[in-house]
Design a protein around this motif. Sequence first.
Motif, short mmCIF file in Angstrom:
data_model
loop_
_atom_site.label_atom_id
_atom_site.label_comp_id
_atom_site.label_asym_id
_atom_site.label_seq_id
_atom_site.Cartn_x
_atom_site.Cartn_y
_atom_site.Cartn_z
N ALA A 116 0.53 -1.12 -0.30
CA ALA A 116 0.27 -0.17 -0.06
C ALA A 116 1.21 1.28 0.00
N VAL A 117 1.89 1.22 1.15
CA VAL A 117 2.82 2.58 0.75
C VAL A 117 3.23 2.94 -0.53
N ALA A 147 1.81 6.88 -6.81
CA ALA A 147 0.66 7.32 -7.48
C ALA A 147 0.75 8.97 -6.77
N LEU A 148 1.27 9.18 -5.47
CA LEU A 148 2.07 11.12 -5.44
C LEU A 148 2.61 11.27 -6.48
N VAL A 185 -0.80 6.81 5.14
CA VAL A 185 -2.21 5.96 4.94
C VAL A 185 -0.94 4.04 4.85
N LEU A 231 2.77 1.36 -3.38
CA LEU A 231 1.73 2.47 -4.43
C LEU A 231 1.11 3.85 -4.67
N THR A 232 0.75 3.95 -2.93
CA THR A 232 0.51 5.41 -2.88
C THR A 232 1.31 5.91 -3.21
N ALA A 233 2.51 6.09 -2.61
CA ALA A 233 4.07 6.64 -3.40
C ALA A 233 4.57 6.90 -4.75
N THR A 292 -3.49 1.45 6.10
CA THR A 292 -3.35 0.29 6.15
C THR A 292 -2.95 -0.80 6.93
N GLY A 299 2.98 15.35 0.75
CA GLY A 299 3.25 13.58 0.47
C GLY A 299 3.78 12.35 1.06
N LEU A 333 1.52 12.07 3.86
CA LEU A 333 0.49 11.32 3.82
C LEU A 333 0.50 9.33 3.64
N LEU A 334 1.76 9.32 3.29
CA LEU A 334 2.10 8.44 2.81
C LEU A 334 2.47 7.21 4.40
#
Length: 581
Positions: free
Chosen positions: A31-32, A38-39, A214, A34-36, A218, A207, A210-211
């Motif tokens: 999750a981290v 995306a950011l 998230v 994939l979020t990174a 998660t 960002g 936010l990571l």
Amino acid sequence: MRRTLAAIKHAKAAVLSRWSRSLLFRTVTSAVLLTALALLAAGGFLSNQIAAGLFQERFHQVESESVRGLNQVKAIFDSAATTDRASTHSLVTNTLKILEGDGALVPRDFVLVPLPGDDNLYVGPTASGNLTSRIVPEALAAQIRESNAIYWQSIEVKKGSGTGPGLIFGTRVTLPPGREYGLYLVYDLTSVQSTLDFINRAMALVGGLLLLVVGGITWYVTRGVVRPVADAAQVSEKLAAGELQERMTVKGEDEIARLGTSFNHMAQSLQDQINQLATLSQMQQRFVSDVSHELRTPLTTVRMAAEVLHDAREDFDPINKRSAELLYNQVERFQILLNDLLEVSRFDAGVAVLDAEPTDLVAVARRVIDAATPHAEAMGSLLRLSTPAGGCVAEMDSRRIERVVRNLVMNAIEHGEGNPIDISVAGNESAVALTVRDRGIGMSPEASTRVFDRFWRADPARARTTGGSGLGLSIATEDTRLHTGRLEAWGERGVGSCFRLTLPRLLGETITSSPLPLEPIVLADAVVDRNMLITFPLTGEIPIVGFKPLQPMISSDPKAGTEPVPAAGEENPTGKQEPDA
């Protein structure tokens, strides 16, 4: 460098191990990451859009200012009526001050550079601030020389010890006495770049936060799902270990709670069934033990009567004589079955004990062969014994091991189809082994795995000459287990079968390999003794078909050899073990 590489490899191995073993770690990390990604994609896009917007806004501002200023100065220079150097220089100085103090939103400076031509110059190169003529790009200077239009180009402007972005606008002007110059306006966009850097830092900080958010969310959500699963795995391991009272802790009424409730219900059901089976097994064991003990007294009486009738059978008529013989033989079978049941009940009750002492396995094999030779002659089989010269001594209960070997030999005679039967004894530093090989009907791979089960027979309809209860190999397995040994079987339809008994030299030691092969191999003039460093796999390591040792199976002791024991009336003058066909 080596320490660094070793540390990197260790860290990589630890991460990969954690990745494969922990669902929580894998979910949070995924999750981290994939979020990174995306950011990064969103941040890059926003940064480009903001940079483009800021540049276009500033560009339109400075473009209108530079066009207005350059055209104004160009008009003044074109209308100048100065005729000497001093007045021309004064005109240029006063006019260029207009450009320097224009009050533009973006700081700017000017550069006046004479174009290539004659040296008749009233005014030399002039610049404001810390600029020099070298700031003018060659491509822009070439455009100015060729046209009277206004051109621009992006450049780098020195700012203290570093550089920053900038814009340069230029056009061609004429000064008395008709000399052409390049007039340039230089705009410093460092403030715009600072604004963009601030925005990028703010987005990077947001960002990162936010990571963390998230990752925390998660972890919290996944932990709520994974923890009951981990608890279920732990409880299931305890159940498998025999702790049947273990249960999961159930909280709430959601899907996980229903899963825990179902798991506990399943565990309770299994516990009840296992307890019922255990109770039934105890009842069966007690029944067998009680019946076996109760039958001993009447069976002894019946046996005595059968012996009396059997001894007096010559005085009977043929029908009664045959009946006396049948009664005597069946009572003998009944006695054997009863003894087997009593022995099984001892094993089940856990009261079977060993009377172990150092014993030569070769001597045990010889006693069994001597006792089995008459039956082998009746079946037409030749018993051949192959032993090492020095014997094979190990700690064992000779009575129990002799019973195991006798069972294996009698089974081989019974199923050997009258072919020769080879009994081999060998040893190494930690174990001794005995194999019994027949060349009879053989058995399937499935039969070789079930042959040690109680009351199991590969062919129940097959006639037997020595009786049998189906408990012999099961009792042999229990006797071997008491010695911490291994009893294994191999067979192939139409080829024959081979049973291998492996015992540790010291009671209680773990056996890692056997000095004799389970699957028969072709050995011509070969000697297998404890002087050779050859080992063979135990059951669980599937033997390779056609296995051959890496080194010749020849003893280093010239006195070592086989000691064949032929059947009565036959000789083997060579003293060598015959190879398997």
